[in-house]
Design a protein around this motif. Structure first.
Motif, PDB file in Angstrom:
ATOM      1  N   ILE A 188      -2.126   7.394 -16.108  1.00 27.07           N
ATOM      2  CA  ILE A 188      -0.774   7.767 -15.685  1.00 27.07           C
ATOM      3  C   ILE A 188      -0.192   8.831 -16.612  1.00 27.07           C
ATOM      4  N   VAL A 189      -0.312   8.625 -17.920  1.00 24.76           N
ATOM      5  CA  VAL A 189       0.257   9.574 -18.884  1.00 24.76           C
ATOM      6  C   VAL A 189      -0.395  10.951 -18.741  1.00 24.76           C
ATOM      7  N   ILE A 190      -1.717  10.983 -18.618  1.00 25.79           N
ATOM      8  CA  ILE A 190      -2.416  12.273 -18.489  1.00 25.79           C
ATOM      9  C   ILE A 190      -1.987  12.973 -17.197  1.00 25.79           C
ATOM     10  N   PHE A 191      -1.970  12.244 -16.086  1.00 30.87           N
ATOM     11  CA  PHE A 191      -1.598  12.850 -14.809  1.00 30.87           C
ATOM     12  C   PHE A 191      -0.135  13.298 -14.795  1.00 30.87           C
ATOM     13  N   VAL A 192       0.769  12.445 -15.229  1.00 34.37           N
ATOM     14  CA  VAL A 192       2.193  12.793 -15.181  1.00 34.37           C
ATOM     15  C   VAL A 192       2.480  13.972 -16.115  1.00 34.37           C
ATOM     16  N   GLN A 193       1.865  13.979 -17.281  1.00 33.33           N
ATOM     17  CA  GLN A 193       2.062  15.084 -18.223  1.00 33.33           C
ATOM     18  C   GLN A 193       1.597  16.401 -17.618  1.00 33.33           C
ATOM     19  N   SER A 194       0.536  16.365 -16.814  1.00 33.22           N
ATOM     20  CA  SER A 194       0.010  17.604 -16.230  1.00 33.22           C
ATOM     21  C   SER A 194       0.873  18.124 -15.076  1.00 33.22           C
ATOM     22  N   LEU A 195       1.717  17.265 -14.524  1.00 31.43           N
ATOM     23  CA  LEU A 195       2.543  17.672 -13.386  1.00 31.43           C
ATOM     24  C   LEU A 195       3.500  18.798 -13.757  1.00 31.43           C
ATOM     25  N   PHE A 196       4.038  18.748 -14.956  1.00 31.62           N
ATOM     26  CA  PHE A 196       4.944  19.808 -15.402  1.00 31.62           C
ATOM     27  C   PHE A 196       4.254  21.166 -15.284  1.00 31.62           C
ATOM     28  N   PHE A 197       3.025  21.241 -15.750  1.00 29.27           N
ATOM     29  CA  PHE A 197       2.291  22.510 -15.732  1.00 29.27           C
ATOM     30  C   PHE A 197       1.994  22.957 -14.310  1.00 29.27           C
ATOM     31  N   LYS A 198       1.559  22.026 -13.472  1.00 27.39           N
ATOM     32  CA  LYS A 198       1.186  22.387 -12.105  1.00 27.39           C
ATOM     33  C   LYS A 198       2.396  22.759 -11.257  1.00 27.39           C
ATOM     34  N   PHE A 199       3.468  22.003 -11.359  1.00 24.88           N
ATOM     35  CA  PHE A 199       4.620  22.218 -10.478  1.00 24.88           C
ATOM     36  C   PHE A 199       5.562  23.316 -10.972  1.00 24.88           C
ATOM     37  N   THR A 200       5.404  23.765 -12.213  1.00 26.49           N
ATOM     38  CA  THR A 200       6.250  24.864 -12.703  1.00 26.49           C
ATOM     39  C   THR A 200       5.489  26.184 -12.742  1.00 26.49           C
ATOM     40  N   ASP A 201       4.241  26.164 -12.284  1.00 26.20           N
ATOM     41  CA  ASP A 201       3.415  27.378 -12.259  1.00 26.20           C
ATOM     42  C   ASP A 201       3.302  27.996 -13.659  1.00 26.20           C
ATOM     43  N   SER A 202       3.002  27.133 -14.625  1.00 17.74           N
ATOM     44  CA  SER A 202       2.899  27.576 -16.016  1.00 17.74           C
ATOM     45  C   SER A 202       1.765  28.589 -16.179  1.00 17.74           C
ATOM     46  N   PRO A 203       1.800  29.383 -17.249  1.00 23.16           N
ATOM     47  CA  PRO A 203       0.732  30.354 -17.483  1.00 23.16           C
ATOM     48  C   PRO A 203      -0.656  29.701 -17.559  1.00 23.16           C
ATOM     49  N   GLU A 204      -0.729  28.499 -18.137  1.00 17.21           N
ATOM     50  CA  GLU A 204      -2.021  27.794 -18.216  1.00 17.21           C
ATOM     51  C   GLU A 204      -2.542  27.483 -16.816  1.00 17.21           C
ATOM     52  N   THR A 205      -1.641  27.017 -15.958  1.00 14.85           N
ATOM     53  CA  THR A 205      -2.024  26.693 -14.583  1.00 14.85           C
ATOM     54  C   THR A 205      -2.406  27.953 -13.815  1.00 14.85           C
ATOM     55  N   GLN A 206      -1.658  29.028 -14.036  1.00 13.62           N
ATOM     56  CA  GLN A 206      -1.994  30.293 -13.384  1.00 13.62           C
ATOM     57  C   GLN A 206      -3.397  30.743 -13.782  1.00 13.62           C
ATOM     58  N   TYR A 207      -3.735  30.580 -15.059  1.00 14.19           N
ATOM     59  CA  TYR A 207      -5.074  30.967 -15.521  1.00 14.19           C
ATOM     60  C   TYR A 207      -6.141  30.102 -14.855  1.00 14.19           C
ATOM     61  N   ILE A 208      -5.952  28.791 -14.888  1.00 17.43           N
ATOM     62  CA  ILE A 208      -6.963  27.872 -14.344  1.00 17.43           C
ATOM     63  C   ILE A 208      -7.172  28.117 -12.853  1.00 17.43           C
ATOM     64  N   PHE A 209      -6.089  28.066 -12.081  1.00 14.58           N
ATOM     65  CA  PHE A 209      -6.231  28.202 -10.634  1.00 14.58           C
ATOM     66  C   PHE A 209      -6.519  29.649 -10.226  1.00 14.58           C
ATOM     67  N   LEU A 242     -14.645  28.716 -14.796  1.00 14.56           N
ATOM     68  CA  LEU A 242     -13.581  28.096 -15.595  1.00 14.56           C
ATOM     69  C   LEU A 242     -14.124  27.599 -16.922  1.00 14.56           C
ATOM     70  N   GLY A 243     -15.225  26.896 -16.885  1.00 10.04           N
ATOM     71  CA  GLY A 243     -15.874  26.418 -18.101  1.00 10.04           C
ATOM     72  C   GLY A 243     -15.218  25.200 -18.714  1.00 10.04           C
ATOM     73  N   VAL A 244     -15.874  24.672 -19.726  1.00 10.93           N
ATOM     74  CA  VAL A 244     -15.405  23.471 -20.418  1.00 10.93           C
ATOM     75  C   VAL A 244     -14.223  23.811 -21.328  1.00 10.93           C
ATOM     76  N   GLN A 245     -14.268  24.973 -21.955  1.00 10.87           N
ATOM     77  CA  GLN A 245     -13.152  25.415 -22.795  1.00 10.87           C
ATOM     78  C   GLN A 245     -12.250  26.337 -21.974  1.00 10.87           C
ATOM     79  N   VAL A 246     -10.972  26.013 -21.958  1.00 10.98           N
ATOM     80  CA  VAL A 246     -10.013  26.778 -21.172  1.00 10.98           C
ATOM     81  C   VAL A 246      -9.215  27.681 -22.103  1.00 10.98           C
ATOM     82  N   LEU A 247      -8.940  28.881 -21.628  1.00  6.61           N
ATOM     83  CA  LEU A 247      -8.170  29.855 -22.397  1.00  6.61           C
ATOM     84  C   LEU A 247      -6.702  29.460 -22.446  1.00  6.61           C
ATOM     85  N   ASN A 248      -6.140  29.401 -23.654  1.00  5.99           N
ATOM     86  CA  ASN A 248      -4.709  29.120 -23.838  1.00  5.99           C
ATOM     87  C   ASN A 248      -3.914  30.406 -23.666  1.00  5.99           C
ATOM     88  N   THR A 249      -2.606  30.274 -23.539  1.00  8.79           N
ATOM     89  CA  THR A 249      -1.749  31.440 -23.354  1.00  8.79           C
ATOM     90  C   THR A 249      -1.727  32.346 -24.582  1.00  8.79           C
TER      91      THR A 249
END
Length: 163
Positions: free
Chosen positions: A19-40, A113-120
């Motif tokens: 729950i904590v991992i999923f809910v914490q990730s919602l902020f990034f996905k639903f706000t179109d954060s730079p990290e999410t933009q990179y991943i998707f 995408l790879g195992v290591q993801v690029l940070n902003t």
């Protein structure tokens, strides 16, 4: 008696982790954060190279909003299943969670995408996001294992012919 208590505690701990991992990730996905933009964005370019442009884009069937909604549903049902002591709801939530996170792990392993993801800031996350996904997968699978009697009973009831 102790085994049942230990199982309840284990189910709670595993569920709270997911729950904590999923809910914490919602902020990034639903706000179109730079990290999410990179991943998707990376996944969308990969999909386009295979002839499926827009698959991971904002309106694609595997967009960040669709994935985030799956995570929201899974985490909500995990919580509801625990609070109401509805083991079948809890098991279904773990199955949804396992499905969502299996997709994430697949795309980390088998796409650019790879195992290591690029940070902003231009650095790599050292595989942290992938490690958390693996933790969610293991936790969800273990919840399903602990709920196996509930799942088997539901399958048997569903498989019985109507009278």
């Amino acid at each position: 008696m102790q085994s049942s208590r230990n199982q309840k505690i284990t189910l709670w701990l595993l569920s709270i982790f997911v729950i904590v991992i999923f809910v914490q990730s919602l902020f990034f996905k639903f706000t179109d954060s730079p990290e999410t933009q990179y991943i998707f964005g990376t996944l969308d370019k990969w999909g386009a190279s295979l002839g499926f442009p827009g698959l991971f884009g904002h309106s694609g069937i595997f967009s960040q909003y669709v994935v985030g909604t799956g995570e929201l549903i899974a985490s909500s049902l995990l919580f509801i299943g625990l609070i109401t002591k509805k083991s079948l709801v809890h098991a279904i939530a773990a199955l949804i969670s396992l499905g969502v996170i299996s997709g994430a792990i697949f795309f980390h392993l088998f796409t650019p995408l790879g195992v290591q993801v690029l940070n902003t800031d231009g650095t790599y996350d050292g595989g942290e996001l992938f490690s958390l996904a693996c933790g969610v997968w293991i936790s969800s699978a273990f919840i399903l294992f602990l709920r196996r009697d509930t799942i088997l009973m539901a399958v048997r009831q569903f498989a019985q012919p109507a009278r």
